[in-house]
Design a protein around this motif. Structure first.
Motif, PDB file in Angstrom:
ATOM      1  N   GLN A   8       0.821  -1.209   0.000  1.00 43.58           N
ATOM      2  CA  GLN A   8       0.000   0.000   0.000  1.00 43.58           C
ATOM      3  C   GLN A   8       0.854   1.257   0.000  1.00 43.58           C
ATOM      4  N   THR A   9       1.927   1.250   0.787  1.00 45.61           N
ATOM      5  CA  THR A   9       2.842   2.390   0.819  1.00 45.61           C
ATOM      6  C   THR A   9       3.430   2.659  -0.562  1.00 45.61           C
ATOM      7  N   ALA A  36      -4.316   0.993  -3.591  1.00 49.68           N
ATOM      8  CA  ALA A  36      -3.981   1.099  -2.167  1.00 49.68           C
ATOM      9  C   ALA A  36      -5.233   0.990  -1.295  1.00 49.68           C
ATOM     10  N   LEU A  37      -6.353   1.545  -1.747  1.00 49.72           N
ATOM     11  CA  LEU A  37      -7.602   1.486  -0.985  1.00 49.72           C
ATOM     12  C   LEU A  37      -8.215   0.080  -0.997  1.00 49.72           C
ATOM     13  N   LEU A  38      -8.063  -0.624  -2.118  1.00 44.29           N
ATOM     14  CA  LEU A  38      -8.683  -1.944  -2.253  1.00 44.29           C
ATOM     15  C   LEU A  38      -7.867  -3.073  -1.632  1.00 44.29           C
ATOM     16  N   ALA A  39      -6.571  -2.861  -1.410  1.00 42.69           N
ATOM     17  CA  ALA A  39      -5.690  -3.932  -0.936  1.00 42.69           C
ATOM     18  C   ALA A  39      -6.214  -4.671   0.300  1.00 42.69           C
ATOM     19  N   PRO A  40      -6.682  -3.978   1.363  1.00 43.11           N
ATOM     20  CA  PRO A  40      -7.153  -4.702   2.551  1.00 43.11           C
ATOM     21  C   PRO A  40      -8.379  -5.568   2.296  1.00 43.11           C
ATOM     22  N   LYS A  41      -9.148  -5.246   1.252  1.00 42.58           N
ATOM     23  CA  LYS A  41     -10.348  -6.025   0.951  1.00 42.58           C
ATOM     24  C   LYS A  41     -10.043  -7.268   0.121  1.00 42.58           C
ATOM     25  N   VAL A  42      -8.851  -7.299  -0.462  1.00 44.43           N
ATOM     26  CA  VAL A  42      -8.502  -8.389  -1.370  1.00 44.43           C
ATOM     27  C   VAL A  42      -7.563  -9.395  -0.729  1.00 44.43           C
TER      28      VAL A  42
END
Length: 493
Positions: free
Chosen positions: A92-93, A192-198
């Motif tokens: 994400q960073t 970066a916004l979608l990463a935690p959901k995937v």
């Protein structure tokens, strides 16, 4: 409980999204695709950037090499950071940094603003590439499952390089060369916004409180300085010999310091024991040479098509379409075949085709026809590159354990990016060595100027062909036969 079961249990995230292999693979490949795309997407735009920002042709090289220089220099450090602090967090960073630096590159008003932002892009890409590849190896078991995932990664990373030149041409002649960079901004921020959901967070099973910062700094500085010093060997005027010799001397000192630090460090950046794996050693050497061929091809072929054959940027971009399609075909075939046979014969075929393609460009005449001179060479290069990227990735990770996935990812990506930057620096040094002499002999006559440019580009294509041929020999001699297996390797004491 076995050692491997313990590693998998201790490395598993406490909570996160449900595991959806197809979605995870697509997301990670898209992230990697974006970073590899930017290695080549600027190539077709270079003549336009050269004119608009008034950059000399020898300085123009830094628009390409600065990205690869910083990316390659920080890959190992970013891989260890990802293992220690969280692979998804580093991903994400990297996506955010990549997006913001792309925005700055797009609004750049001079050469140094553009080059500096390309360096920041490279830093963001370093976090993305190692984190994404490490997450891929963690989420897919070694054997046929991981080989297919790595095949997809290798196929897309190879395809990105050729899609980049095509897309670069379309954007340059369309909305303008600045959109080569602007296109990254929404993709990076949304990713970066979608990463935690995937994908779930992942860290190394072996957590330590100490971190080999000294080793990271010395190696990163050595890699960056090496590529910069090679770039100094191409000059519009007298060569800065003092800066060149001093640079190489400092590189040697930094590398010696790195080896000393690593041997004394409790938790070294690169445990040298990882190089006991023959497949990893060979794969990294091959990757350096393969990417040297690839980046040399795109940089000089783009200039050859526009400055010798008088193609527009868009026509140049479309000239690469067959190469892109055949790269996808070669990678698709290789990703299937490599799960059934050893990676070695697949790689040898790919490198033989790539060598032949570069040698055909070496012989392309000043009035080359696309159908009879350029297309056959691009066809061979497409099939060869596609068939090479996949087995290189598979060989680099053969026998690796989860705890060293970040390190293995950092090593192979470093080899690729440093190889691309070093390869272009070497090819440019050799090709541009005769520019002054050939320019003087041309006396401003258009036909002679065109022939002089062709001679320069021929020298570069020959260097690229030598890189591919040497990679073929390294594969034949050093790469072991490693077949896909469904069982993880048993750790050796």
């Amino acid at each position: 409980m076995s050692v491997q079961e313990t590693l998998r249990t201790s490395a598993a995230p406490a909570a996160g999204p449900a595991r959806r292999p197809g979605l995870i693979l697509a997301f990670l490949c898209l992230a990697g695709f974006m970073t590899f795309l930017d290695v080549s997407i600027v190539n077709v735009a270079l003549p336009t950037i050269e004119d608009e920002l008034h950059i000399s042709q020898t300085t123009l090289e830094y628009v390409v090499t600065t990205y690869g220089m910083v990316l390659g220099g920080f890959l190992l450090l970013s891989g260890r950071l990802a293992d220690t602090f969280g692979r998804r967090r580093m991903l994400q960073t990297g996506l955010v940094l990549f997006a913001l630096s792309s925005l700055v590159a797009g609004i750049g008003q001079n050469a140094w603003m553009l080059i500096a932002s390309r360096g920041a892009q490279g830093l963001g890409a370093a976090f993305i590439a190692t984190s994404a590849l490490s997450l891929l190896t963690v989420n897919f078991e070694e054997g046929a499952e991981r080989n297919k995932a790595l095949g997809a990664w290798g196929a897309l990373s190879g395809l990105a390089a050729v899609v980049g030149v095509t897309l670069g041409g379309i954007l340059t002649d369309g909305p303008g060369w600045r959109w080569v960079f602007f296109i990254n901004v929404p993709i990076g921020l949304i990713g970066a916004l979608l990463a935690p959901k995937v994908i779930a967070e992942s860290k190394s099973a072996e957590r330590t409180r100490s971190f080999d910062l000294a080793g990271a700094v010395s190696l990163t500085a050595a890699l960056i300085l090496l590529i910069f010093t090679l770039g100094q060997t191409v000059s519009d005027g007298d060569l800065p010999y003092g800066r060149i010799y001093g640079g190489f001397a400092l590189v040697a000192l930094l590398l010696i310091a790195f080896v000393v630090i690593e041997r004394r460090a409790a938790n070294p950046l690169i445990p040298f024991s990882i190089f006991r794996r023959k497949s990893l050693r060979a794969a990294n050497v091959i990757a350096i040479l393969l990417l040297g061929t690839c980046v040399t091809l795109f940089f000089f072929a783009s200039l050859f098509l526009q400055q010798v054959l008088d193609y527009s940027a868009m026509r140049t971009g479309f000239a690469y379409v067959p190469l892109a399609l055949l790269t996808a075909v070669g990678a698709g075939v290789a990703s299937q075949v490599v799960t059934k046979v050893a990676a070695k014969p697949v790689l040898m075929v790919g490198l033989a085709l790539a060598t032949a393609g570069m040698l055909m460009l070496w012989r392309a005449p000043v009035d080359a026809s696309y159908l009879t001179d350029i297309l056959p060479a691009f066809a061979l290069m497409g099939l060869g590159l596609g068939a090479s990227f996949v087995p290189v990735q598979v060989s680099a990770f053969a026998g690796s354990e989860e705890k060293e996935s970040g390190l293995a990812a950092g090593l192979i990506n470093t080899a690729q990016e440093v190889g691309g930057a070093l390869g272009l620096a070497v090819a440019a040094t050799w090709a541009f060595r005769r520019v002054a002499e050939l320019t003087e002999k041309a006396h401003g006559v258009p036909e002679l100027v065109n022939q002089a440019r062709t001679d320069v580009f021929h020298d570069a294509f020959l260097v690229g062909g030598v890189f591919a041929a040497v990679a073929f020999l390294v594969t034949a001699v050093l790469l072991p036969f490693t077949k896909a297996t469904g069982e993880p390797p048993v750790p050796r004491g």
